[in-house]
Design a protein around this motif. Structure first.
Motif, PDB file in Angstrom:
ATOM      1  N   ASP A 177       0.860  -1.190   0.000  1.00  0.00           N
ATOM      2  CA  ASP A 177       0.000   0.000   0.000  1.00  0.00           C
ATOM      3  C   ASP A 177       0.890   1.231   0.000  1.00  0.00           C
ATOM      4  N   GLU A 178       0.231   2.395  -0.086  1.00  0.00           N
ATOM      5  CA  GLU A 178       0.950   3.666  -0.085  1.00  0.00           C
ATOM      6  C   GLU A 178       0.402   4.553   1.027  1.00  0.00           C
ATOM      7  N   LYS A 179       1.295   5.183   1.739  1.00  0.00           N
ATOM      8  CA  LYS A 179       0.902   6.238   2.686  1.00  0.00           C
ATOM      9  C   LYS A 179       1.206   7.558   1.989  1.00  0.00           C
ATOM     10  N   SER A 180       0.171   8.152   1.426  1.00  0.00           N
ATOM     11  CA  SER A 180       0.373   9.315   0.567  1.00  0.00           C
ATOM     12  C   SER A 180       0.254  10.623   1.339  1.00  0.00           C
ATOM     13  N   THR A 211       5.260  17.676   0.651  1.00  0.00           N
ATOM     14  CA  THR A 211       4.764  16.342   0.988  1.00  0.00           C
ATOM     15  C   THR A 211       5.545  15.275   0.233  1.00  0.00           C
ATOM     16  N   THR A 212       5.426  14.045   0.733  1.00  0.00           N
ATOM     17  CA  THR A 212       5.994  12.890   0.056  1.00  0.00           C
ATOM     18  C   THR A 212       5.066  11.707   0.271  1.00  0.00           C
ATOM     19  N   SER A 213       5.279  10.634  -0.482  1.00  0.00           N
ATOM     20  CA  SER A 213       4.462   9.418  -0.364  1.00  0.00           C
ATOM     21  C   SER A 213       5.375   8.228  -0.114  1.00  0.00           C
ATOM     22  N   LEU A 214       4.968   7.395   0.828  1.00  0.00           N
ATOM     23  CA  LEU A 214       5.730   6.205   1.171  1.00  0.00           C
ATOM     24  C   LEU A 214       5.042   4.976   0.594  1.00  0.00           C
ATOM     25  N   PHE A 215       5.723   4.265  -0.286  1.00  0.00           N
ATOM     26  CA  PHE A 215       5.250   2.995  -0.827  1.00  0.00           C
ATOM     27  C   PHE A 215       5.899   1.886   0.013  1.00  0.00           C
ATOM     28  N   ALA A 216       5.083   0.956   0.501  1.00  0.00           N
ATOM     29  CA  ALA A 216       5.620  -0.065   1.397  1.00  0.00           C
ATOM     30  C   ALA A 216       5.032  -1.426   1.071  1.00  0.00           C
ATOM     31  N   ALA A 217       5.860  -2.459   1.253  1.00  0.00           N
ATOM     32  CA  ALA A 217       5.445  -3.861   1.083  1.00  0.00           C
ATOM     33  C   ALA A 217       5.907  -4.623   2.313  1.00  0.00           C
ATOM     34  N   LEU A 218       4.954  -5.142   3.089  1.00  0.00           N
ATOM     35  CA  LEU A 218       5.245  -5.852   4.331  1.00  0.00           C
ATOM     36  C   LEU A 218       5.231  -7.355   4.088  1.00  0.00           C
ATOM     37  N   ASP A 219       6.344  -8.017   4.406  1.00  0.00           N
ATOM     38  CA  ASP A 219       6.437  -9.478   4.316  1.00  0.00           C
ATOM     39  C   ASP A 219       5.799 -10.070   5.566  1.00  0.00           C
ATOM     40  N   ILE A 220       4.679 -10.791   5.423  1.00  0.00           N
ATOM     41  CA  ILE A 220       3.950 -11.268   6.605  1.00  0.00           C
ATOM     42  C   ILE A 220       4.716 -12.348   7.355  1.00  0.00           C
ATOM     43  N   ALA A 221       5.668 -13.004   6.693  1.00  0.00           N
ATOM     44  CA  ALA A 221       6.396 -14.088   7.354  1.00  0.00           C
ATOM     45  C   ALA A 221       7.486 -13.561   8.274  1.00  0.00           C
ATOM     46  N   THR A 222       8.200 -12.524   7.849  1.00  0.00           N
ATOM     47  CA  THR A 222       9.343 -12.017   8.617  1.00  0.00           C
ATOM     48  C   THR A 222       9.076 -10.661   9.259  1.00  0.00           C
ATOM     49  N   ARG A 232       5.364  12.028  -5.898  1.00  0.00           N
ATOM     50  CA  ARG A 232       4.021  11.960  -6.457  1.00  0.00           C
ATOM     51  C   ARG A 232       3.469  10.543  -6.286  1.00  0.00           C
ATOM     52  N   HIS A 233       2.155  10.436  -6.513  1.00  0.00           N
ATOM     53  CA  HIS A 233       1.473   9.176  -6.228  1.00  0.00           C
ATOM     54  C   HIS A 233       0.636   8.786  -7.444  1.00  0.00           C
ATOM     55  N   ARG A 234       1.307   8.252  -8.460  1.00  0.00           N
ATOM     56  CA  ARG A 234       0.638   7.888  -9.707  1.00  0.00           C
ATOM     57  C   ARG A 234       0.978   6.450 -10.057  1.00  0.00           C
ATOM     58  N   SER A 235       0.394   5.970 -11.134  1.00  0.00           N
ATOM     59  CA  SER A 235       0.710   4.607 -11.569  1.00  0.00           C
ATOM     60  C   SER A 235       2.179   4.490 -11.972  1.00  0.00           C
ATOM     61  N   LYS A 236       2.769   5.592 -12.444  1.00  0.00           N
ATOM     62  CA  LYS A 236       4.186   5.581 -12.817  1.00  0.00           C
ATOM     63  C   LYS A 236       5.048   5.258 -11.592  1.00  0.00           C
ATOM     64  N   GLU A 237       4.758   5.897 -10.470  1.00  0.00           N
ATOM     65  CA  GLU A 237       5.509   5.633  -9.247  1.00  0.00           C
ATOM     66  C   GLU A 237       5.215   4.230  -8.713  1.00  0.00           C
ATOM     67  N   PHE A 238       3.970   3.781  -8.850  1.00  0.00           N
ATOM     68  CA  PHE A 238       3.632   2.437  -8.402  1.00  0.00           C
ATOM     69  C   PHE A 238       4.382   1.381  -9.213  1.00  0.00           C
ATOM     70  N   ASP A 260      -5.216  -2.727  -2.045  1.00  0.00           N
ATOM     71  CA  ASP A 260      -6.559  -2.157  -1.994  1.00  0.00           C
ATOM     72  C   ASP A 260      -7.006  -1.801  -3.407  1.00  0.00           C
ATOM     73  N   ASN A 261      -8.139  -1.123  -3.525  1.00  0.00           N
ATOM     74  CA  ASN A 261      -8.739  -0.866  -4.830  1.00  0.00           C
ATOM     75  C   ASN A 261      -8.436   0.532  -5.362  1.00  0.00           C
ATOM     76  N   TYR A 262      -7.318   1.122  -4.935  1.00  0.00           N
ATOM     77  CA  TYR A 262      -6.951   2.455  -5.404  1.00  0.00           C
ATOM     78  C   TYR A 262      -6.724   2.431  -6.919  1.00  0.00           C
ATOM     79  N   GLY A 263      -7.077   3.533  -7.590  1.00  0.00           N
ATOM     80  CA  GLY A 263      -7.045   3.564  -9.051  1.00  0.00           C
ATOM     81  C   GLY A 263      -5.688   3.287  -9.655  1.00  0.00           C
ATOM     82  N   THR A 264      -4.596   3.707  -8.991  1.00  0.00           N
ATOM     83  CA  THR A 264      -3.256   3.496  -9.558  1.00  0.00           C
ATOM     84  C   THR A 264      -2.875   2.024  -9.613  1.00  0.00           C
ATOM     85  N   HIS A 265      -3.596   1.166  -8.896  1.00  0.00           N
ATOM     86  CA  HIS A 265      -3.282  -0.260  -8.910  1.00  0.00           C
ATOM     87  C   HIS A 265      -3.934  -0.989 -10.087  1.00  0.00           C
ATOM     88  N   LYS A 266      -4.793  -0.294 -10.830  1.00  0.00           N
ATOM     89  CA  LYS A 266      -5.565  -0.981 -11.859  1.00  0.00           C
ATOM     90  C   LYS A 266      -5.526  -0.255 -13.203  1.00  0.00           C
TER      91      LYS A 266
END
Length: 361
Positions: A177-180, A211-222, A232-238, A260-266
């Protein structure tokens, strides 16, 4: 020498249930809970010495409560009336107080306060406060909620919770997800530091420095987090962040992304990228169901420990602080453990839906 023969102590089903309830209920006094445990142990046929050793009390204490129970049953375990002034409010008045709190609203406010209710019912403020504490009522508090209207809510809950409780082998499950719009804020005057008896003090107003946006991926195992910052927070950054994820995960592992269902993911460009990378498997949370994404819990952690009370005079300074926190956190990451099953979640939602559907609103 053998002691006197003890009279047999037998419990009815109702008495046994009440005693067990007293031992388990959080609001039961410790003294009453101990007496209930003593009687339950006596009902198993043990003598006073064995019960005393089991409950860690004196043998005379066991004999006292055994005798009282045999004489007066459950009432014998309750405290005797203490000397002092009699109650000023009877049960009917207490019932009126609680019913007014739950079912009525003051004319001049949105909720009751102890003073308003005391004035209406012509009782003391301390009486209202004691009654509210006894019944766990807090009219000054209000919480928010939103039920998902996603037609695939049940399927998505089972899918994501299944990944948490039974993750696939030879694969990595990442909550993404992103904390924008994280603001770099600086107070208008110097902060007064913490001192004995005095909390840290800061001005109520602040200056914004971007402002800035934090993109994060949490590994549920570790519990490890892959993080990346973008202005910026666009599909390009994603897409750039997806490439970072790909570079950090061994090629032999499949990847299951919870999003989640945010537009930049689709967007079309993102869909084409996923089509070219078949080892990525997507699992979308239901609409209004971001609580299913564990990375949101990590966002709350970084907000509490780094962002909320931080003072940053520029966006670069804010980003430097976030990267530093990421490095420190990943030195000793701890996974968030999901414990609630999909059936338990759906049952809880079902009970809540029934409550609001029967409320008459």
């Amino acid at each position: 020498m053998r002691g006197p023969q003890l009279k047999e102590l037998k419990l009815t089903v109702q008495e046994n249930n009440r005693l067990v309830e007293w031992t388990r209920r959080h609001k039961t006094s410790q003294a009453l809970a101990l007496r209930a445990r003593i009687i339950l142990a006596c009902a198993q046929g043990e003598n006073n010495s064995a019960v005393a050793a089991h409950c860690r009390v004196m043998r005379q204490t066991v004999g006292k409560w055994r005798s009282r129970f045999l004489e007066r049953r459950l009432d014998g375990l309750l405290d005797e009336p203490r000397p002092g002034a009699p109650r000023k409010l009877d049960d009917a008045r207490i019932e009126q107080l609680i019913a007014t709190t739950l079912n009525e609203r003051p004319r001049e406010a949105t909720h009751w306060s102890t003073r308003l209710l005391a004035k209406k019912l012509k009782v003391s403020q301390s009486t209202v406060s004691r009654a509210w504490r006894a019944f766990g009522l807090q009219p000054h508090r209000a919480e928010t909620f939103k039920l998902s209207t996603d037609p695939l809510f049940i399927d998505k809950v089972r899918d994501i919770v299944g990944l948490y409780l039974n993750p696939p082998t030879k694969a990595m499950v990442l909550c993404v997800d992103e904390k924008s719009q994280i603001q770099a804020l600086d107070r208008t005057q110097p902060i007064l530091p913490l001192a004995p008896g005095v909390p840290e003090r800061r001005t109520h107003d602040y200056k914004r420095h971007g402002t800035t946006s934090l993109f994060a991926a949490l590994d549920i195992a570790t519990g490890r987090v892959i993080g990346e910052l973008h202005r910026r927070h666009r599909s390009k950054e994603f897409l750039a962040f997806l490439r970072t994820i790909e570079a950090n995960v061994p090629q032999e592992l499949e990847m299951h992304l919870i999003l989640d269902n945010y537009g930049t993911h689709k967007t079309p460009s993102v869909k084409r990228w996923f089509a070219r990378h078949p080892r990525f498997h997507l699992h979308f949370t239901p609409t209004s169901g971001s609580w299913l994404n564990l990375v949101e819990r990590w966002f709350a952690l970084i907000s509490e420990r780094q962002i909320k009370r931080g003072t940053h005079r520029s966006t670069l300074e804010l980003e430097r602080a976030i990267r530093e926190y990421l490095n420190i956190y990943n030195e000793n990451p701890k996974p968030f453990i999901w414990t609630k099953s999909a059936d338990a979640i759906l049952a809880s939602v079902g009970r809540f839906c029934k409550r609001i559907s029967d409320s008459g609103h």
